[in-house]
Design a protein around this motif. Sequence first.
Motif, PDB file in Angstrom:
ATOM      1  N   ALA A   1       0.793  -1.421  -0.041  1.00 32.78           N
ATOM      2  CA  ALA A   1       0.110   0.086  -0.039  1.00 32.78           C
ATOM      3  C   ALA A   1       0.995   1.137  -0.048  1.00 32.78           C
ATOM      4  CB  ALA A   1      -0.722   0.082   1.309  1.00 32.78           C
TER       5      ALA A   1
ATOM      6  N   ILE B   1       1.844  -1.328   7.549  1.00 37.07           N
ATOM      7  CA  ILE B   1       0.879  -0.429   6.809  1.00 37.07           C
ATOM      8  C   ILE B   1      -0.177   0.200   8.084  1.00 37.07           C
ATOM      9  CG2 ILE B   1       0.614  -2.031   4.860  1.00 37.07           C
ATOM     10  CD1 ILE B   1      -1.863  -2.260   7.324  1.00 37.07           C
TER      11      ILE B   1
ATOM     12  N   PRO C   1      -6.020   0.098   3.328  1.00 32.35           N
ATOM     13  CA  PRO C   1      -6.887  -0.699   2.132  1.00 32.35           C
ATOM     14  C   PRO C   1      -7.878  -1.537   2.618  1.00 32.35           C
ATOM     15  CG  PRO C   1      -4.553  -0.124   1.469  1.00 32.35           C
ATOM     16  CD  PRO C   1      -4.603   0.097   2.893  1.00 32.35           C
TER      17      PRO C   1
END
Lengths: 467, 257
Positions: free
Chosen positions: A87, A130, A98
């Motif tokens: 990501a 992330i 996401p």
Amino acid sequence: MAPETADVDLGEYKWGFHDEENPVIKIERGLNEDVIRQISAHKGEPKWMLDFRLDAYEIFLSKPMPNWGADLSGIDFDNIFYYLKPAESNARSWDDVPETIKNTFERLGIPEAERKFLAGVGAQYESEVIYHSLKKELEDQGILFLDTGQALLEHEDLFREHFASIIPSADNKFSALNSAVWSGGSFIYVPPGVRIEQPLQAYFRINAENMGQFERTLIIVDEGAYVHYVEGCTAPTYSSDSLHSAVVEILVKKGGRCRYTTIQNWSNNVYNLVTKRAVAEEDATMEWVDGNLGSKVTMKYPAVILKGERAHGEILSIAFAGEGQHQDAGGKVTHVAPNTTSVITSKSISKDGGRSSYRGLLRVNKDAEGSKSKVVCDALIIDPESRTDTYPYINIMADQVDIGHEATVSKLGEEQIYYLMSRGLSEAEASALIVAGFVEPITKELPLEYAVELNRLIQLQMEGSVG
Amino acid sequence: MPDLVIRNLHANITGTDTELLKGIDLQMSKGEIHAIMGPNGSGKSTLSHVLMGHPGYEVTEGEVLFEGQNLLDLAADQRSRAGLFLSFQYPFAVPGVTVANFIRMAVNAHRKGGPDGVDNPVRIPEFRKQIQEAMELLEIDKSMASRSLNDGFSGGEKKRFEILQMAMLQPKIAILDETDSGLDIDALRIVSDGINRLVGPNMGTLIITHYQRILDYVKPDQIHVLMDGRIVRSGGAELAHELETSGYADIAKEVVS
């Protein structure tokens, strides 16, 4: 609190699902100098880090595969993906993660755990972290908890002072590999006297097939400070293998304390080859609580170097080897300073032809007079197909030391199960209870949430085998 | 029909031709106290384990009915949940599992009943109250509840904890295998008092013993003498005293002649 078992599939690995891949960057399979240059360039690293990586790569190439432990002949370094960025950015809110990745972490219960009992969370997916969070009040106290790559960019001086100072690239073939291609991991700094009562947790998820995950964790606990860091890991079940090879370095300064808890539950196609080492200064305490349930092969021996007087090291390790698994785990303690103390407690369970090995090193240097150490390793074998071995290396160079070593091997006995069944427990309940009791010295050290999870995982493994 | 009916029971050590029980017949019901006496090696413990479902023995002939149900078709856990209990002569240790947690699991397994049973776990305050009462009855110190089951217990402590489990599980028929061995005189009195309090219209007990000593405290309705895998004599309480004075040898002679 009783473990929740209602929605559990018997004996099946629950985290074997995978998401569709949708990477931002995926460098081609295999490893060469160019791959390393690409990783470093994507990260916008200073030149010294690129040089460090390239130097480590040379060391990696020059070192033979270790042949003294588990069978590693199945690893094909050319078939592995060394860097995959899933990501664009490292989110501070779950809303910005996401959707598919967020769903995965929700299935793993991470956001819920964060709300309930964690001081901060890092979530790594493939090569990159992330999501990252730290409670505001902890940030205000000067605590740093961020992804290691980011720490290099934002706190370069502190980073450079400690990075690779405890585990140099040349320590072993896999620390060299990690040093060459490392990405992600946690960087923690706890300022003097600051105690973080709730744990910080990082969660490592491999999603893609043939993925290599090489996180690098660096923890610095300053004088009189305390932190409990927890890591969990899972991966999808694929027919071909993935590789997880982390390096974890920890420095606990004078009077500080660090506890590092791992619940490793990789799927059975992951080679898990991790180097973990801590240095404890004067009056400091370092504790490794190391739970190894999953993976195809694990080789991991958390180490403590007791560098300052009266430093204390503790390693609690539990390994569960099921069908096709080899858990080669244990611990290493080096007493450098006088009057240092250590305890290694290792428990292993082998079933369905699984193999567990305890491999430990206890070393007391010449100057470490007045040191005490106790090593206890107990193995439980569930069925005749399974195997356990013990390799305890003890090297004492000081006088006036107090060293104890005990090892037991027991078999899950038909008569013991019968005794519990005569009280109304089913055969599966009886054997799960015996195993839970066997690992109780470890589970009682875990925060309740993790103890429940560990017991549940063990119960799951046992249910698969009985009846 | 009596609650427990044993007919012509023969049993071997599993996988061998070694026959240890050679045709046992015995009947008893709740509310009754029976004692089986016999010399070492006569098959007393074998009988108790065959009734409970020990995997080391196989029944080769005969039948056992428990409340009309064929007991031999059931696994040990099902026999337990049906209401049979065995106080072991040599209970096993389960390190890392506390007495209280273990007994609670067992109580919950009983409340759940058979394989189709509904999960209905005992509420913790209620359980705590029950176990504390039972521990008081057996003069067991409260702190013992949080120790690992039988782990490092003395022989006498293990026996008391067997009776504690019996008190908590409230079986219909309890077999007490050499419960008196390893008990000093005070412990024997406490355990016997406990047994006397528990036996009643809802519970019967089959006391297996080498010595007549426990029968001074727990008065049996019937005594059976077991020799070489068979019951050779049955009678009232007076039989115990006869054995005490003349020993098993005289009976052996009698049986042979």
